[in-house]
Write an enzyme that holds these catalytic residues in place. Structure first.
Site: not given
Length: 270
Positions: A20-21, A44, A46, A85-86, A109, A113, A134
């Site tokens: 479990d994160l 993650a 998200t 992520t971008d 978010y 990250k 995406w």
């Protein structure tokens, strides 16, 4: 992502009951218990908009847990691979972002990250972070499935046209992570990389491609970001320069149009 990894290789996929994160210590303990050859963190937080109100929860999952897992991998001397992520970029301009460009996330978010990236790097060991954008597949919630669902009841949709990015098939990300993992177990590569589908496209044009390939008659109206406000601010420019990944691992960025056709075929079989 776990589904795609399991399809392509013999992997041990740990669920929330064992890793479990939201409990970073449990994640590192699970790694120690299994003593794998390589670890890929494909999970993650998200929910981008929800992170605005629950940043501390998202931080635990997106930063503290990956940091703890990276420390466990460092202690075991095994590679650790992680998806980012971008959204770590502020998203202006039209040039594709490189790994060396300054980061300045515009939402919670992206902040969580980015902290995750820092904690992985600080843990030491042999690690790789794959920034992507995406993501779409036949599983879970994503833009492709949302557009198909809306097409069942709508013949006209207003879609944001001033955000441009790289739609990336989850299957290609899984294949890339597995290839990187195998190379890293031999001491090759490591560090920060970008991986995004090509060519870059706006959300509106991506929607048009989805409808055209799915045989749906839906008119897409271009609208600006300002006409579709969301709790979390999105970057206008999510283009990613993937040259470093090609140089270090020989992996070319995927053609998202091919990935889209494959996803639509899979959905037709469901």
């Amino acid at each position: 992502m776990a589904t795609e990894l399991q399809r392509q290789a013999s992997v041990t996929a740990l669920g929330r009951d064992t890793a479990d994160l939201s409990d970073p210590e449990a994640c590192s303990a699970a790694i120690e218990a299994h003593a794998p050859a390589v670890v890929i963190n494909a999970a993650a937080w998200t929910a981008v908009d929800a992170a605005e109100a629950q940043e501390s929860d998202a931080m635990r999952i997106n930063a503290k847990a990956p940091g703890a897992m990276a420390q466990a991998c460092c202690a075991l001397e095994i590679p650790f691979l992680h998806i980012s992520t971008d959204y770590v970029f502020e998203g202006s301009g039209t040039q594709a972002w490189r790994e060396t460009d300054p980061v300045a996330p515009k939402n919670a978010y992206g902040r969580t990250k980015l902290v995750g990236e820092h904690q992985i790097a600080e843990a030491g060991g042999h690690w790789a972070i794959l920034r992507t954008s995406w993501i779409f597949s036949a599983h879970g919630g994503n833009f492709v499935k949302t557009m198909l669902r809306l097409s069942e009841s709508r013949d006209r949709l207003s879609i944001v046209a001033d955000q441009v990015g790289c739609p990336t098939p989850a299957a290609d990300i899984a294949a890339t992570l597995l290839r990187m993992g195998r190379a890293m177990t031999k001491g090759q590569g490591g560090g920060l990389y970008h991986y995004g589908g090509q060519p870059p496209v706006s959300w509106a044009d991506f929607a048009r491609a989805i409808f055209a390939n799915a045989g749906k008659t839906v008119t897409v109206e271009d609208i600006p970001t300002s006409a579709y406000p969301t709790p979390a601010e999105r970057p206008r420019n999510s283009r990613l320069d993937c040259a470093k990944l090609t140089m270090d691992f020989g992996i070319e960025p995927p053609d998202w149009t091919t990935g889209l056709v494959n996803v639509l075929k899979e959905l037709d079989r469901v």
